[in-house]
Scaffold this motif. Structure first.
Motif, short mmCIF file in Angstrom:
data_model
loop_
_atom_site.label_atom_id
_atom_site.label_comp_id
_atom_site.label_asym_id
_atom_site.label_seq_id
_atom_site.Cartn_x
_atom_site.Cartn_y
_atom_site.Cartn_z
N ASP A 49 0.94 -1.16 0.18
CA ASP A 49 0.11 0.27 -0.13
C ASP A 49 0.95 1.42 0.07
N ALA A 50 1.96 1.17 0.49
CA ALA A 50 2.96 2.65 0.82
C ALA A 50 3.26 2.71 -0.82
N PHE A 51 3.81 1.76 -1.34
CA PHE A 51 4.21 1.87 -2.62
C PHE A 51 3.18 2.18 -3.63
N GLN A 52 2.24 1.81 -3.45
CA GLN A 52 1.23 2.26 -4.52
C GLN A 52 0.71 3.71 -4.33
N GLU A 53 0.82 4.32 -3.06
CA GLU A 53 0.59 5.69 -2.98
C GLU A 53 1.65 6.56 -3.70
N LEU A 54 3.10 6.19 -3.54
CA LEU A 54 4.14 6.86 -4.39
C LEU A 54 3.96 6.59 -5.95
N LEU A 55 3.34 5.42 -6.29
CA LEU A 55 3.37 5.21 -7.93
C LEU A 55 2.09 5.86 -8.15
N ALA A 56 1.24 6.21 -7.52
CA ALA A 56 -0.04 7.10 -7.91
C ALA A 56 0.27 8.33 -8.06
N ALA A 57 1.30 9.11 -7.27
CA ALA A 57 1.78 10.35 -7.30
C ALA A 57 2.72 10.32 -8.41
#
Length: 333
Positions: free
Chosen positions: A249-257
């Motif tokens: 989940d933490a990396f998906q937030e960075l990927l979305a941004a």
């Protein structure tokens, strides 16, 4: 939108986050080693251990690029954030001969600042690959051969470097990585030590590229520092592990941004089809390479998130046979 400096500060305190600076074929990596003392707070963006360290000195002009790549192993994927600069701003000195640079006054540790720094002369665009030593025997060889290519026939300097294991210091416009461990080779059983280490791969250097063709860096930008947050399915030593949903989940937030729109859209598209149980035969993958990579990693991640079933098996068989996007610098991941 995540704030870059805070993301990096948090990452520097995470034992499972890895870092690197370098180019395609000459790279320095910083990793925490299990069992070593926990990361400590330092001023600015810095972490240092008895094995090596990293310092990011500026974020001016940086564009973070988050991405996932396909692994040769069909139940895995890799992930990273590249800190990129415009090509002109990223350029370093590109020296092609061994060059004495004087005392390393900017060393991460006080005790290293009297030792002397030498650019190895690898001629890389965005990275000066250096060594640092106070060893009189090695210094004599380096001084005698300064101004010559390390690869010139009969030059004894490279052999002396491999014998004496000087500190390696990799410099970019964003900062530095320092490695205090031995150079991987005969003295280390033929492999790099766990934790901070360097790679100099002459075959890749000949390509004269700033990064792997499989790293989706936007045109006109150059990666100057790599950040590798904890992978949710792979340990830091490259083994499979129990899925970590918090890391995912933490990396998906960075990927979305900070990720590529085409990649994220490809992944989201296949997730929507799997969620509605659309048969694989009725699905159409994206036309772009980035979109297809997102689609295929989306299938892998859906199977991990929701468990394998006949539908995801059909999608994997239909769309995820063979791998077109793997990294030759990390072939086993």
């Amino acid at each position: 939108m995540p704030e870059l400096e805070q993301v990096l500060k948090d990452a520097l305190m995470q034992e499972d986050c890895g870092w690197n600076m370098g180019s395609f074929g000459a790279i320095a990596e910083f990793h925490h080693v299990a069992g070593d003392p926990a990361p400590r707070q330092h001023p600015g963006l810095m972490q240092v251990t008895s094995r090596g360290g990293i310092r990011i000195e500026t974020l001016a002009g940086v564009r973070p690029v988050a991405y996932e790549t396909l692994s040769p192993k069909p139940h895995r994927w890799t992930q990273a954030v590249s800190l990129c600069l415009p090509r002109d701003a990223a350029a370093m000195n590109q020296r092609d001969v061994l060059t004495a640079l004087g005392p390393d006054d900017d060393a991460l540790r006080d005790e290293d600042r009297g030792a002397r720094l030498f650019d190895m002369g690898l001629g890389q665009f965005q990275a000066d690959f250096c060594i640092r030593t106070a060893d009189p025997e090695l210094l004599a060889v380096l001084d005698e051969n300064a101004g010559r290519s390390l690869f010139a026939q009969g030059n004894p300097a490279m052999g002396a470097i491999l014998k004496h294991h000087p500190r390696r210091v990799l410099l970019t416009r964003l900062g530095r990585v320092e490695v205090y461990q031995m150079i991987g080779g005969p003295d280390t059983g033929g492999k790099s030590p766990e934790g901070p280490h360097t790679h100099v791969l002459p075959k890749l250097l000949k390509a004269e590229r700033t990064h792997s063709a499989n790293t989706p860096i936007p045109e006109g930008w150059v990666p100057c520092c790599g950040v590798h947050p904890e992978n949710p399915v792979i340990t830091r030593l490259g083994a499979d592990k129990v899925f970590n949903p918090a890391a995912f989940d933490a990396f998906q937030e960075l990927l979305a941004a900070w990720g590529a729109d085409a990649y994220c859209q490809g992944k989201q598209a296949v997730w929507e089809l799997l969620n509605t149980e659309t048969p694989a035969e009725a699905a159409k993958e994206p036309e772009t390479r980035e979109g297809r990579a997102g689609w295929r990693n989306g299938i892998r991640q859906w199977r991990v998130l929701h468990g394998p079933d006949r539908l995801t098996k059909a999608y994997a068989q239909h769309f995820d046979r063979g791998v077109e996007q793997t990294d030759p610098e990390n072939p086993g991941h």
